[in-house]
Motif scaffolding. Structure first.
Motif, short mmCIF file in Angstrom:
data_model
loop_
_atom_site.label_atom_id
_atom_site.label_comp_id
_atom_site.label_asym_id
_atom_site.label_seq_id
_atom_site.Cartn_x
_atom_site.Cartn_y
_atom_site.Cartn_z
N SER A 139 9.14 -39.34 -2.76
CA SER A 139 8.44 -39.49 -1.49
C SER A 139 9.37 -39.37 -0.29
O SER A 139 9.00 -39.76 0.81
CB SER A 139 7.73 -40.86 -1.46
OG SER A 139 8.68 -41.92 -1.53
N ASN A 160 12.07 -46.70 5.57
CA ASN A 160 10.95 -47.14 4.73
C ASN A 160 11.32 -47.16 3.24
O ASN A 160 12.28 -46.53 2.81
CB ASN A 160 9.75 -46.20 4.93
CG ASN A 160 9.22 -46.26 6.34
OD1 ASN A 160 8.83 -47.32 6.82
ND2 ASN A 160 9.20 -45.12 7.01
N GLN A 162 10.88 -46.06 -0.64
CA GLN A 162 10.63 -44.75 -1.24
C GLN A 162 10.64 -44.89 -2.77
O GLN A 162 11.31 -45.77 -3.31
CB GLN A 162 11.73 -43.74 -0.85
CG GLN A 162 12.01 -43.61 0.62
CD GLN A 162 10.96 -42.85 1.40
OE1 GLN A 162 10.01 -42.30 0.82
NE2 GLN A 162 11.11 -42.78 2.71
N SER A 263 0.61 -47.32 -0.48
CA SER A 263 0.64 -46.03 0.20
C SER A 263 0.95 -46.26 1.67
O SER A 263 0.67 -47.31 2.22
CB SER A 263 -0.71 -45.34 0.03
OG SER A 263 -0.86 -44.24 0.89
N TRP A 264 1.53 -45.26 2.31
CA TRP A 264 2.02 -45.41 3.69
C TRP A 264 0.86 -45.49 4.68
O TRP A 264 0.10 -44.55 4.84
CB TRP A 264 2.91 -44.23 4.04
CG TRP A 264 3.82 -44.50 5.19
CD1 TRP A 264 4.51 -45.65 5.45
CD2 TRP A 264 4.17 -43.58 6.23
NE1 TRP A 264 5.27 -45.50 6.58
CE2 TRP A 264 5.08 -44.24 7.08
CE3 TRP A 264 3.80 -42.27 6.52
CZ2 TRP A 264 5.64 -43.63 8.21
CZ3 TRP A 264 4.36 -41.66 7.63
CH2 TRP A 264 5.25 -42.33 8.48
N HIS A 266 1.60 -46.56 7.91
CA HIS A 266 2.39 -46.85 9.10
C HIS A 266 1.71 -46.42 10.39
O HIS A 266 1.80 -47.10 11.41
CB HIS A 266 3.76 -46.18 8.98
CG HIS A 266 4.72 -46.55 10.04
ND1 HIS A 266 5.36 -47.77 10.09
CD2 HIS A 266 5.16 -45.87 11.14
CE1 HIS A 266 6.15 -47.83 11.14
NE2 HIS A 266 6.06 -46.68 11.79
N ASP A 300 6.62 -49.23 3.84
CA ASP A 300 6.79 -48.57 2.55
C ASP A 300 6.18 -47.18 2.58
O ASP A 300 4.98 -47.01 2.78
CB ASP A 300 6.14 -49.41 1.45
CG ASP A 300 6.64 -49.05 0.07
OD1 ASP A 300 7.48 -48.14 -0.04
OD2 ASP A 300 6.21 -49.69 -0.91
N HIS A 301 7.01 -46.17 2.37
CA HIS A 301 6.56 -44.78 2.36
C HIS A 301 6.25 -44.29 0.94
O HIS A 301 5.88 -43.14 0.73
CB HIS A 301 7.65 -43.91 3.00
CG HIS A 301 7.23 -42.50 3.27
ND1 HIS A 301 7.70 -41.42 2.53
CD2 HIS A 301 6.40 -41.98 4.20
CE1 HIS A 301 7.18 -40.31 3.00
NE2 HIS A 301 6.39 -40.60 4.00
N LYS A 303 4.33 -43.87 -2.78
CA LYS A 303 2.94 -43.61 -3.14
C LYS A 303 2.77 -43.89 -4.62
O LYS A 303 3.20 -43.10 -5.47
CB LYS A 303 2.56 -42.14 -2.85
CG LYS A 303 2.68 -41.73 -1.36
CD LYS A 303 3.95 -41.01 -1.11
CE LYS A 303 4.04 -40.39 0.27
NZ LYS A 303 3.86 -41.27 1.40
N ASN A 321 -0.88 -39.85 0.16
CA ASN A 321 -1.24 -41.16 0.71
C ASN A 321 -2.74 -41.41 0.53
O ASN A 321 -3.54 -40.48 0.40
CB ASN A 321 -0.91 -41.22 2.20
CG ASN A 321 0.58 -41.19 2.45
OD1 ASN A 321 1.34 -41.95 1.85
ND2 ASN A 321 1.01 -40.30 3.33
#
Length: 362
Positions: A139, A160, A162, A263-264, A266, A300-301, A303, A321
Motif C-alpha cells: 500500500s 501512515n 502500511q 482502510s484509509w 484520512h 493508517d494507509h 488496506k 480502500n
C-alpha cells in the motif's frame, strides 16, 4: 568408509540440503532465508502518543514464524525483509540477466512521476524465472524505487501505517496472476519481460511494451492460487467497469463472512459500516499492536479486512480502500484462511464502529 559416514561427510562439506523451491527466487525474511510468504505491517509516525517515531518501524511475520515480531530493522534498510526481497530483482537488473522477468507497478510511482487516475488503484511488483518467483502486494505510494536507483523508502510512506504481503509461487501460477493483473490494469512504470516469458505473461508483456492490452472479458474475476509450499490463497480482482464495492458487495458475500475493515479514511471519503446485505462490514476505529501501543485508523494507509467471527477465519490484504470513489477503480485482494494470519490480524482490532456510527465496539 561406510555409506552413513559418506553421507555425514557430504553434509559437512555441503551444509544443510535445501528443498529445491528454497533455492529459487523467493520471498526473503529478515534472517535472509527463503520463505513461502511473509507479511509486514509498518507503523504510522504517531503511535500511542503525540511524540512522533521515525515512521520506519514495523512488525513482521512469516511462514516460519507466524506471529507478530517487532523488527530490529527499519523498513528503509536493505536488511529488512522488503529490502532483501527486492535485492534479488535489483542484482539481476545490475548484471543485465535475461533469464528472469519483472514488473513494477504503482498508481503513485516514484521520481515525481504523475499520479495515475486512469489505471488501477494498485501497488505491487513481481519477479520470476521459469521455475519460481514472488508477487508482492503493498500500500506504499512511490515505492519501490527504479532498479537502477537501488533500495530506499519514500519519505511520503513514513507518516501512515502500511501493509506488505509477499507470496512465493511456482512458475505455472503466474499465467493466472497475469490474467488477474489484466483486471487490475496496473500503472506499470518499470518492467522487463524477455521473449521466453511472453506466452505465460501475455497481458503483462503487452502492458510492459506500452501496447493496448486486449479487452478484459470479465468485470471481476476470482481465482485460487497455490503458493510454492501449498498455501491456498484466493485472489479477487475487479475492473473499473465493476462499480460494486469490493468489500461489501463481493468479498463479504462470496466468502459468507462479516468483515472488520481497515482502510484509509484520512480525507473523509470512507463509507460507513454497512449492515444492508446478508453479510456485514464494519469499519475499524483503533488498532492495537502487541507492545501496549495503539493508533487510530485515521493514520493508517493499509488496506485489509478480517472476519468478525473466529470460526470464519478469513484475512484479506490488498490495495483498494473502502470508499465510494474506489468502487470505480480497479484493483484486488488476496485472501486466506491461514489460522495464524487470522489470529495475528484479528488481535489487532481494538475498536470498531457498528452500523449505527454512534456505537463503538471493543
Amino acid at each position: 568408509m561406510t555409506v552413513s559416514s559418506l553421507w555425514s561427510l557430504s553434509l559437512l562439506l555441503l551444509g544443510p540440503i535445501l528443498p529445491l523451491w528454497a533455492t529459487g527466487i523467493s520471498c526473503i525474511n529478515e534472517d535472509g532465508k527463503p520463505v513461502d510468504w511473509y507479511i509486514l505491517y509498518k507503523f504510522p509516525k504517531y503511535v500511542g502518543s503525540d511524540v512522533p517515531g521515525s515512521g520506519l518501524e514495523y512488525m513482521f511475520m512469516d511462514a516460519l514464524a507466524p506471529t507478530w515480531k517487532r523488527s530490529e530493522y527499519f523498513i528503509n534498510m536493505t536488511k529488512s525483509a522488503l529490502g532483501q526481497t527486492l535485492q534479488q530483482l535489483y542484482q539481476t537488473y545490475k548484471y543485465k540477466k535475461n533469464n528472469t522477468a519483472y514488473v513494477i507497478y504503482n498508481d503513485g510511482p516514484p521520481n515525481n512521476m504523475n499520479y495515475s487516475w486512469t489505471r488501477g488503484h494498485s501497488k505491487g511488483f513481481l519477479f520470476l524465472d521459469q521455475y519460481q518467483g514472488f508477487w508482492v502486494i503493498h500500500s506504499i505510494p512511490e515505492f519501490p524505487p527504479f532498479p537502477e536507483d537501488g533500495y530506499s523508502y519514500p519519505h511520503t510512506g513514513k507518516y501512515n501505517g502500511q501493509t506488505v504481503i509477499c507470496l512465493t509461487f511456482r512458475y505455472d501460477q503466474f499465467a493466472e496472476i497475469d490474467k488477474q493483473l489484466l483486471c487490475y490494469n496496473p500503472n506499470i512504470y518499470n518492467c522487463s519481460i524477455p521473449k521466453a516469458f511472453q506466452l505465460e505473461l501475455f497481458n503483462l508483456q503487452m502492458m510492459c511494451a506500452g501496447s493496448e492490452p486486449p479487452p478484459v472479458p470479465w468485470k471481476q474475476r476470482l481465482i485460487q492460487l497455490q503458493s510454492a509450499q501449498g498455501e491456498t490463497v484466493f485472489n479477487f480482482a475487479k475492473t473499473h467497469s465493476s462499480h460494486e464495492d469490493i468489500y461489501l458487495d463481493w468479498m463479504a458475500q462470496k466468502l459468507k463472512t462479516d468483515f472488520l475493515i481497515e482502510s484509509w479514511h484520512h480525507k473523509g471519503h470512507g463509507l460507513f459500516s454497512n449492515c444492508s446485505l446478508t453479510y456485514h462490514v464494519y469499519n475499524i476505529k483503533q488498532i492495537k499492536i502487541p507492545w501496549n501501543s495503539s493508533f487510530s485508523s485515521y493514520y493508517d494507509h493499509s488496506k485489509w479486512c478480517v472476519s468478525l467471527k473466529p470460526e470464519d477465519r478469513w484475512t484479506c490484504i490488498g490495495d483498494l480502500n473502502y470508499a465510494a470513489q474506489q468502487a470505480k477503480r480497479s484493483g484486488g485482494f488476496v485472501c486466506t484462511q491461514n489460522q495464524f494470519i487470522y489470529k495475528a490480524f484479528r488481535s489487532l482490532v481494538l475498536q470498531y464502529y457498528d452500523c449505527d456510527p454512534s456505537c463503538v465496539y471493543t
